[in-house]
Design a protein around this motif. Sequence first.
Motif, mmCIF file in Angstrom:
data_model
loop_
_atom_site.group_PDB
_atom_site.id
_atom_site.type_symbol
_atom_site.label_atom_id
_atom_site.label_comp_id
_atom_site.label_asym_id
_atom_site.label_seq_id
_atom_site.Cartn_x
_atom_site.Cartn_y
_atom_site.Cartn_z
ATOM 1 N N VAL A 90 41.761 37.708 51.215
ATOM 2 C CA VAL A 90 42.888 37.046 50.600
ATOM 3 C C VAL A 90 43.838 38.322 50.437
ATOM 4 O O VAL A 90 43.566 39.537 49.856
ATOM 5 C CB VAL A 90 42.317 36.506 49.228
ATOM 6 N N GLN A 91 45.055 38.045 50.461
ATOM 7 C CA GLN A 91 46.231 38.960 50.026
ATOM 8 C C GLN A 91 47.018 38.429 48.865
ATOM 9 O O GLN A 91 47.710 37.133 49.213
ATOM 10 C CB GLN A 91 46.892 39.830 51.084
ATOM 11 N N LEU A 92 47.159 39.036 47.847
ATOM 12 C CA LEU A 92 48.097 38.494 46.553
ATOM 13 C C LEU A 92 49.103 39.342 46.413
ATOM 14 O O LEU A 92 48.784 40.574 46.238
ATOM 15 C CB LEU A 92 47.052 38.057 45.428
ATOM 16 N N ALA A 93 50.321 38.592 45.906
ATOM 17 C CA ALA A 93 51.542 39.608 45.432
ATOM 18 C C ALA A 93 51.720 38.709 44.114
ATOM 19 O O ALA A 93 51.968 37.643 44.266
ATOM 20 C CB ALA A 93 52.667 39.411 46.603
ATOM 21 N N VAL A 94 51.658 39.430 43.184
ATOM 22 C CA VAL A 94 51.801 39.242 41.675
ATOM 23 C C VAL A 94 52.694 40.178 40.987
ATOM 24 O O VAL A 94 52.655 41.554 41.338
ATOM 25 C CB VAL A 94 50.701 38.798 40.931
ATOM 26 N N PRO A 95 53.465 39.934 39.861
ATOM 27 C CA PRO A 95 54.242 40.809 39.214
ATOM 28 C C PRO A 95 53.504 41.874 38.479
ATOM 29 O O PRO A 95 53.659 43.047 38.551
ATOM 30 C CB PRO A 95 54.922 40.069 37.987
ATOM 31 N N GLU A 96 51.991 41.531 37.913
ATOM 32 C CA GLU A 96 51.261 42.633 37.422
ATOM 33 C C GLU A 96 49.852 42.453 38.055
ATOM 34 O O GLU A 96 48.708 41.918 37.499
ATOM 35 C CB GLU A 96 51.217 42.261 35.726
ATOM 36 N N PRO A 97 49.512 43.192 39.192
ATOM 37 C CA PRO A 97 48.292 43.027 39.929
ATOM 38 C C PRO A 97 47.401 43.529 38.980
ATOM 39 O O PRO A 97 46.079 42.998 39.235
ATOM 40 C CB PRO A 97 48.468 44.312 40.971
ATOM 41 N N GLU A 98 47.255 44.527 37.985
ATOM 42 C CA GLU A 98 46.127 44.886 37.345
ATOM 43 C C GLU A 98 45.407 43.776 36.513
ATOM 44 O O GLU A 98 44.397 43.893 35.889
ATOM 45 C CB GLU A 98 46.569 46.241 36.626
ATOM 46 N N ALA A 99 46.328 42.722 36.164
ATOM 47 C CA ALA A 99 45.968 41.717 35.180
ATOM 48 C C ALA A 99 45.396 40.563 35.582
ATOM 49 O O ALA A 99 44.849 39.561 35.142
ATOM 50 C CB ALA A 99 47.463 41.231 34.340
ATOM 51 N N VAL A 100 45.196 40.504 37.278
ATOM 52 C CA VAL A 100 44.526 39.444 37.900
ATOM 53 C C VAL A 100 43.066 39.541 37.747
ATOM 54 O O VAL A 100 42.327 40.754 38.067
ATOM 55 C CB VAL A 100 45.069 39.502 39.416
ATOM 56 N N ASP A 101 42.456 38.403 37.166
ATOM 57 C CA ASP A 101 40.981 38.388 37.158
ATOM 58 C C ASP A 101 40.499 38.011 38.582
ATOM 59 O O ASP A 101 40.535 36.872 39.216
ATOM 60 C CB ASP A 101 40.637 37.382 36.140
ATOM 61 N N LEU A 102 39.832 38.789 39.488
ATOM 62 C CA LEU A 102 39.440 38.575 40.571
ATOM 63 C C LEU A 102 38.072 37.608 40.740
ATOM 64 O O LEU A 102 38.154 37.144 41.730
ATOM 65 C CB LEU A 102 38.958 40.009 41.190
ATOM 66 N N ASP A 103 37.474 37.407 39.643
ATOM 67 C CA ASP A 103 36.305 36.410 39.641
ATOM 68 C C ASP A 103 36.953 35.135 39.752
ATOM 69 O O ASP A 103 36.468 34.286 40.261
ATOM 70 C CB ASP A 103 35.448 36.667 38.475
ATOM 71 N N ALA A 104 38.124 34.935 38.914
ATOM 72 C CA ALA A 104 38.600 33.540 38.905
ATOM 73 C C ALA A 104 39.290 33.345 40.363
ATOM 74 O O ALA A 104 39.110 32.127 40.857
ATOM 75 C CB ALA A 104 39.786 33.465 37.886
#
Length: 183
Positions: A90-104
């Motif tokens: 999975v490759q994701l692009a989000v405004p604040e990558p460090e805030a993404v919960d990878l378990d979710a």
Amino acid sequence: MPHLLLHLLFSTSSAVVLRAVAPHRSRPPVAQATSKGLTHVALVELGSGCCHGGNGTKAAVRACNSAIEWNSVKVRTIIPGSYEAMRLHVQLAVPEPEAVDLDAVAACFPYGTLVRVDVEQGGLRASSRAGLLAEEPAEAHMTVAVACVTVGWGDPDAAGAGSALEEAAPPPPPLPLPPPPPP
């Protein structure tokens, strides 16, 4: 504006089908991982997700669900070894990558082995009201994420592992072009 090349795919008496192709441009090499963690790709799906507020995890989960929810893939037919051998990147692009919960994000994928989730700066932060983002309060902000989900099989790090499965499943032949119209 980039120049496009047009390739004639086929023509019939009623229509001509053209495909626009961007000319090849070389790019400087970029240091990056050399593998998505699989040796064969069955499909690649894209999705986008948004949510009101600054919750990048919620937008990322929605993007992953969007990428996979409308697929009807016969995993047992396409992937040698079925669900047990299926691997996902999975490759994701989000405004604040460090805030993404990878378990979710991982919870979006009930089958297969989630090999890796790469999260990078991207996506979009916008206003869901008439004003510009800088002029609106935080509750008017909207976060947009983009996901690319690659599904395949085969562990590139396993020496000889799965080679029998890989030999048992040659790639499908390319689809033929339609026959030319009669004269």
